[in-house]
Design an enzyme around this catalytic site. Structure first.
Site, PDB file in Angstrom:
ATOM      1  N   LYS A 187       0.758  -1.098   0.015  1.00 50.76           N
ATOM      2  CA  LYS A 187       0.024   0.009  -0.042  1.00 50.76           C
ATOM      3  C   LYS A 187       0.795   1.368  -0.109  1.00 50.76           C
ATOM      4  O   LYS A 187       0.594   2.318  -0.762  1.00 50.76           O
ATOM      5  CB  LYS A 187      -0.914   0.215   1.176  1.00 50.76           C
ATOM      6  CG  LYS A 187      -1.742   1.134   1.672  1.00 50.76           C
ATOM      7  CD  LYS A 187      -2.622   1.565   0.372  1.00 50.76           C
ATOM      8  CE  LYS A 187      -3.396   2.799   0.539  1.00 50.76           C
ATOM      9  NZ  LYS A 187      -4.229   2.964   1.857  1.00 50.76           N
ATOM     10  N   ASN A 195       0.242   9.644  -4.831  1.00 52.85           N
ATOM     11  CA  ASN A 195      -0.287  10.728  -3.793  1.00 52.85           C
ATOM     12  C   ASN A 195       0.648  12.110  -4.287  1.00 52.85           C
ATOM     13  O   ASN A 195      -0.101  13.056  -4.249  1.00 52.85           O
ATOM     14  CB  ASN A 195       0.181  10.299  -2.440  1.00 52.85           C
ATOM     15  CG  ASN A 195      -0.980   9.591  -1.714  1.00 52.85           C
ATOM     16  OD1 ASN A 195      -1.436   8.719  -2.506  1.00 52.85           O
ATOM     17  ND2 ASN A 195      -1.409   9.659  -0.444  1.00 52.85           N
ATOM     18  N   GLU A 269       0.647  13.995   4.854  1.00 54.28           N
ATOM     19  CA  GLU A 269       1.440  12.902   5.371  1.00 54.28           C
ATOM     20  C   GLU A 269       2.634  12.427   4.360  1.00 54.28           C
ATOM     21  O   GLU A 269       3.051  11.358   4.653  1.00 54.28           O
ATOM     22  CB  GLU A 269       0.492  11.357   5.516  1.00 54.28           C
ATOM     23  CG  GLU A 269      -0.768  11.522   6.473  1.00 54.28           C
ATOM     24  CD  GLU A 269      -1.569  10.572   6.558  1.00 54.28           C
ATOM     25  OE1 GLU A 269      -1.742   9.898   7.631  1.00 54.28           O
ATOM     26  OE2 GLU A 269      -2.251  10.096   5.381  1.00 54.28           O
TER      27      GLU A 269
END
Length: 315
Positions: A187, A195, A269
């Site tokens: 993942k 991202n 993040e």
């Protein structure tokens, strides 16, 4: 509300953003007692109208409890821990005095080391990691929008099988796996591939892969991630390159969580995604120039978002 087909669980969602609201909402819809813990505007909307679950299969308001206080985890059998990665230790310390003996804290977070970090804060409680594959966003307070998928891979723990059964009965694909570390890395690699570029280009996945050079950068990022994982002794399951290609097919209209953060002027993040790969690569002597570049560019974009009002998030 439908009665649960498996034994009812008391669920608290710590950090009730898009991910926590999806899983908490699906469990509440199936008849489990769920309490969302989140920001005041969101909590007020859920208390007044229920959580609007705007999904690909249904669009309805689901009633459940909601609170702004970490103390609302009291009495929960399972805490779905969904805060942003940088807030892991702080949020863990907030819930620690209120956790019931025997409660399972299940980390539904991006990154690969959150459960380990949380265990240092909650040494007397069971913590398990979970790998999340879901495309969601908050369309407004009390309004969840689901774009697709929803699978969970859960680390073994004393309540893991019960949670998996409850999720499956609620319409969510879930499994318990002995190789959650490898699944977390798989993942992580997907996040590293998509991202940052989704954020920097303010672009959804389906359009991103059509842009010149984008898939070549993704291949470089994936190769670096796999090299770091191998040096770190991690067995990454499956065909990662195929999984990366499938993301654009299964989530074509999704902005990454990093993109959503930047477009709302919030910190992302990225330190726990491409930045983590850079950190481990430096420690293990594995070069990571593509990941380092994306990490650096997102950090610069974060700085700009912090000092300039962001444009509205596209509908």
């Amino acid at each position: 509300m439908n009665p649960p087909s498996s034994p009812s669980l008391r669920i608290a969602v710590m950090g009730a953003g898009a991910v926590g609201c999806f899983y908490g909402g699906m469990l509440a819809r199936a008849g489990h007692a769920v309490t969302l813990i989140g920001r005041a505007a969101h909590v007020q909307a859920v208390r007044a109208h229920g959580l609007r679950m705007d999904t690909r299969q249904f669009d309805e308001a689901v009633a459940m409890a909601a609170s702004t206080e970490a103390a609302a985890v009291a009495g929960a059998d399972v805490v779905l821990f969904c805060v942003k990665s940088p807030d892991t230790e702080t949020a863990g310390a907030q819930i620690r005095p209120h956790l019931a003996p025997g409660a399972l804290v299940l980390c539904l977070q991006n990154g690969v080391d959150n459960a380990d970090r949380l265990r240092t804060v909650l040494p007397d409680h069971e913590v398990a990691a979970a790998v999340v594959y879901v495309a969601t966003e908050m369309a407004g307070p009390g309004h969840l929008r689901h774009h697709g998928r929803g699978e969970l891979v859960i680390e073994p723990a004393h309540r893991s099988e019960a949670v998996a059964r409850a999720l499956i009965a609620a319409g969510v694909s879930a499994e318990v796996s002995d190789n959650v570390r490898g699944a977390l890395w798989a993942k992580l690699i997907l996040n590293c591939a998509y991202n940052a570029m989704s954020a920097l280009g303010r672009i959804v996945y389906g359009e991103l892969v059509q842009q010149p050079g984008a898939t070549a950068v993704m291949r470089d990022v994936v190769a670096e991630c796999l090299a770091v994982a191998d040096a770190d002794g991690v067995v990454v399951p499956g065909d990662v390159n195929l999984a990366v290609r499938r993301i654009a097919e299964t989530m074509p209209g999704q902005y990454s969580s990093t993109a959503q953060d930047l477009m709302r002027g919030k910190p992302s993040e990225i330190d726990h995604l491409n930045g983590y790969v850079v950190q481990r690569g430096d420690a293990l002597g594995v070069p990571t120039p593509a990941n380092r570049t994306l990490w650096t560019l997102v950090k610069l974009a974060e700085r700009h978002a912090a000092i300039s009002p962001p444009p509205a998030l596209p509908a």
